[in-house]
Design a protein around this motif. Structure first.
Motif, PDB file in Angstrom:
ATOM      1  N   PHE A  27       0.826  -1.134   0.040  1.00  0.00           N
ATOM      2  CA  PHE A  27       0.010   0.147   0.050  1.00  0.00           C
ATOM      3  C   PHE A  27       0.750   1.447   0.068  1.00  0.00           C
ATOM      4  N   GLY A  28       0.433   2.180  -0.617  1.00  0.00           N
ATOM      5  CA  GLY A  28       1.132   3.442  -0.727  1.00  0.00           C
ATOM      6  C   GLY A  28       2.686   3.520  -1.025  1.00  0.00           C
ATOM      7  N   ASN A  29       3.572   3.805  -0.222  1.00  0.00           N
ATOM      8  CA  ASN A  29       4.722   4.041  -0.399  1.00  0.00           C
ATOM      9  C   ASN A  29       5.661   2.712  -0.009  1.00  0.00           C
ATOM     10  N   GLY A  30       4.954   1.667  -0.142  1.00  0.00           N
ATOM     11  CA  GLY A  30       5.591   0.527   0.540  1.00  0.00           C
ATOM     12  C   GLY A  30       5.086  -0.229   1.769  1.00  0.00           C
ATOM     13  N   GLU A  31       4.067   0.338   2.344  1.00  0.00           N
ATOM     14  CA  GLU A  31       3.721  -0.058   3.647  1.00  0.00           C
ATOM     15  C   GLU A  31       2.750  -1.231   3.437  1.00  0.00           C
ATOM     16  N   ALA A  32       2.725  -1.837   4.617  1.00  0.00           N
ATOM     17  CA  ALA A  32       1.634  -2.697   4.569  1.00  0.00           C
ATOM     18  C   ALA A  32       0.254  -2.383   4.743  1.00  0.00           C
ATOM     19  N   THR A  33      -0.547  -3.148   4.425  1.00  0.00           N
ATOM     20  CA  THR A  33      -2.076  -2.487   4.382  1.00  0.00           C
ATOM     21  C   THR A  33      -2.194  -2.373   6.109  1.00  0.00           C
ATOM     22  N   ASP A  34      -3.530  -1.604   6.302  1.00  0.00           N
ATOM     23  CA  ASP A  34      -3.856  -1.126   7.626  1.00  0.00           C
ATOM     24  C   ASP A  34      -4.077  -2.572   8.492  1.00  0.00           C
ATOM     25  N   SER A  35      -4.534  -3.631   8.021  1.00  0.00           N
ATOM     26  CA  SER A  35      -4.954  -4.635   8.851  1.00  0.00           C
ATOM     27  C   SER A  35      -3.599  -5.571   8.953  1.00  0.00           C
ATOM     28  N   SER A  63       3.433  -2.874 -10.611  1.00  0.00           N
ATOM     29  CA  SER A  63       4.874  -2.772 -11.057  1.00  0.00           C
ATOM     30  C   SER A  63       4.817  -1.155 -11.672  1.00  0.00           C
ATOM     31  N   GLU A  64       3.903  -0.765 -11.827  1.00  0.00           N
ATOM     32  CA  GLU A  64       3.842   0.812 -12.463  1.00  0.00           C
ATOM     33  C   GLU A  64       3.989   1.710 -11.377  1.00  0.00           C
ATOM     34  N   TYR A  65       4.310   1.223  -9.934  1.00  0.00           N
ATOM     35  CA  TYR A  65       4.744   2.112  -8.729  1.00  0.00           C
ATOM     36  C   TYR A  65       6.028   1.708  -8.422  1.00  0.00           C
ATOM     37  N   GLU A  66       6.903   2.632  -7.618  1.00  0.00           N
ATOM     38  CA  GLU A  66       8.263   2.446  -7.296  1.00  0.00           C
ATOM     39  C   GLU A  66       8.296   1.232  -6.455  1.00  0.00           C
ATOM     40  N   ASP A  96       0.887  -8.837 -10.347  1.00  0.00           N
ATOM     41  CA  ASP A  96       1.138  -7.364 -10.688  1.00  0.00           C
ATOM     42  C   ASP A  96      -0.403  -7.176 -11.120  1.00  0.00           C
ATOM     43  N   ALA A  97      -0.709  -6.053 -10.627  1.00  0.00           N
ATOM     44  CA  ALA A  97      -2.141  -5.596 -11.060  1.00  0.00           C
ATOM     45  C   ALA A  97      -2.144  -4.894 -12.237  1.00  0.00           C
ATOM     46  N   SER A  98      -0.897  -4.579 -12.814  1.00  0.00           N
ATOM     47  CA  SER A  98      -0.832  -3.826 -14.074  1.00  0.00           C
ATOM     48  C   SER A  98      -0.899  -4.900 -15.153  1.00  0.00           C
ATOM     49  N   LYS A  99      -0.675  -6.342 -14.651  1.00  0.00           N
ATOM     50  CA  LYS A  99      -0.743  -7.343 -15.645  1.00  0.00           C
ATOM     51  C   LYS A  99      -1.880  -8.274 -15.557  1.00  0.00           C
ATOM     52  N   ASP A 100      -1.639  -9.384 -15.643  1.00  0.00           N
ATOM     53  CA  ASP A 100      -2.807 -10.564 -14.978  1.00  0.00           C
ATOM     54  C   ASP A 100      -2.549 -11.098 -13.790  1.00  0.00           C
ATOM     55  N   ILE A 101      -2.884 -10.391 -12.819  1.00  0.00           N
ATOM     56  CA  ILE A 101      -2.625 -10.532 -11.393  1.00  0.00           C
ATOM     57  C   ILE A 101      -3.511 -11.856 -10.928  1.00  0.00           C
ATOM     58  N   ASP A 102      -4.685 -11.998 -11.448  1.00  0.00           N
ATOM     59  CA  ASP A 102      -5.294 -13.203 -11.153  1.00  0.00           C
ATOM     60  C   ASP A 102      -4.905 -14.436 -11.975  1.00  0.00           C
ATOM     61  N   GLY A 103      -4.483 -14.414 -12.875  1.00  0.00           N
ATOM     62  CA  GLY A 103      -3.597 -15.714 -13.589  1.00  0.00           C
ATOM     63  C   GLY A 103      -2.448 -15.891 -12.815  1.00  0.00           C
ATOM     64  N   ALA A 104      -1.575 -14.866 -12.312  1.00  0.00           N
ATOM     65  CA  ALA A 104      -0.208 -15.251 -11.715  1.00  0.00           C
ATOM     66  C   ALA A 104      -0.891 -15.897 -10.100  1.00  0.00           C
ATOM     67  N   PHE A 105      -2.014 -15.197  -9.835  1.00  0.00           N
ATOM     68  CA  PHE A 105      -2.497 -15.986  -8.426  1.00  0.00           C
ATOM     69  C   PHE A 105      -2.747 -17.279  -8.583  1.00  0.00           C
ATOM     70  N   ASP A 106      -3.647 -17.604  -9.653  1.00  0.00           N
ATOM     71  CA  ASP A 106      -4.108 -18.873 -10.040  1.00  0.00           C
ATOM     72  C   ASP A 106      -3.031 -19.807 -10.258  1.00  0.00           C
ATOM     73  N   ALA A 107      -2.012 -19.572 -10.972  1.00  0.00           N
ATOM     74  CA  ALA A 107      -0.789 -20.500 -11.324  1.00  0.00           C
ATOM     75  C   ALA A 107      -0.017 -20.627  -9.824  1.00  0.00           C
ATOM     76  N   TRP A 108       0.096 -19.711  -9.220  1.00  0.00           N
ATOM     77  CA  TRP A 108       1.075 -20.026  -7.871  1.00  0.00           C
ATOM     78  C   TRP A 108       0.225 -20.995  -6.764  1.00  0.00           C
ATOM     79  N   MET A 109      -1.105 -20.646  -6.776  1.00  0.00           N
ATOM     80  CA  MET A 109      -2.075 -21.360  -5.924  1.00  0.00           C
ATOM     81  C   MET A 109      -2.111 -22.741  -6.580  1.00  0.00           C
ATOM     82  N   ALA A 110      -2.213 -22.944  -7.664  1.00  0.00           N
ATOM     83  CA  ALA A 110      -2.377 -24.371  -8.362  1.00  0.00           C
ATOM     84  C   ALA A 110      -0.741 -25.205  -7.894  1.00  0.00           C
ATOM     85  N   LEU A 111       0.056 -24.560  -8.021  1.00  0.00           N
ATOM     86  CA  LEU A 111       1.466 -25.098  -7.740  1.00  0.00           C
ATOM     87  C   LEU A 111       1.590 -25.601  -6.394  1.00  0.00           C
ATOM     88  N   LEU A 112       1.066 -24.390  -5.355  1.00  0.00           N
ATOM     89  CA  LEU A 112       1.067 -24.964  -3.887  1.00  0.00           C
ATOM     90  C   LEU A 112       0.080 -25.775  -3.559  1.00  0.00           C
TER      91      LEU A 112
END
Length: 124
Positions: A27-35, A63-66, A96-112
């Motif tokens: 979130f923001g400038n590299g912070e964790a989310t509030d939760s 990836s469009e953010y620093e 990466d929200a600027s690309k296929d974040i759902d596809g990346a997660f699905d592939a990662w979870m399938a491997l796990l």
């Protein structure tokens, strides 16, 4: 069992669970989310028992953010520093929200799941 880190106790795997699976957003400038701020602070102080605990991390970012995926990378590195053991064959996932974040997660979870929760074999 799904649990927010807001409810996390002193250990990564409460109640005898075999592994902790984290989905961490930046979130923001590299912070964790509030939760996750309190959990991250306790983790940085070493107040969370991680030694020998099995874990996996999937980071959410853009990836469009620093500070792309800094929270997930920081969490993964700190768990390793504290003696956590990454699940065999499951690398840090980087969505990466600027690309296929759902596809990346699905592939990662399938491997796990394939490596650590394989489907039962049909009986002959």
């Amino acid at each position: 069992r799904v649990r927010s880190v807001e409810r996390a106790g002193a250990g990564l795997c409460p109640e005898g669970e075999a592994a902790a699976i984290f989905v961490a957003a930046t979130f923001g400038n590299g912070e964790a989310t509030d939760s996750a701020v309190d959990f991250e602070s306790r983790l940085q102080r070493g107040d969370v028992a991680a030694a020998g605990q099995r874990y996996a991390v999937f980071g959410l970012g853009n990836s469009e953010y620093e500070h792309y995926n800094v929270a997930g990378r920081r969490l993964d590195a700190r768990l390793e520093e504290l003696g956590g053991v990454r699940l065999d064959g499951v690398a840090l996932g980087l969505g990466d929200a600027s690309k296929d974040i759902d596809g990346a997660f699905d592939a990662w979870m399938a491997l796990l799941l394939d490596r650590h929760a394989p489907a039962p074999q049909d009986a002959p």
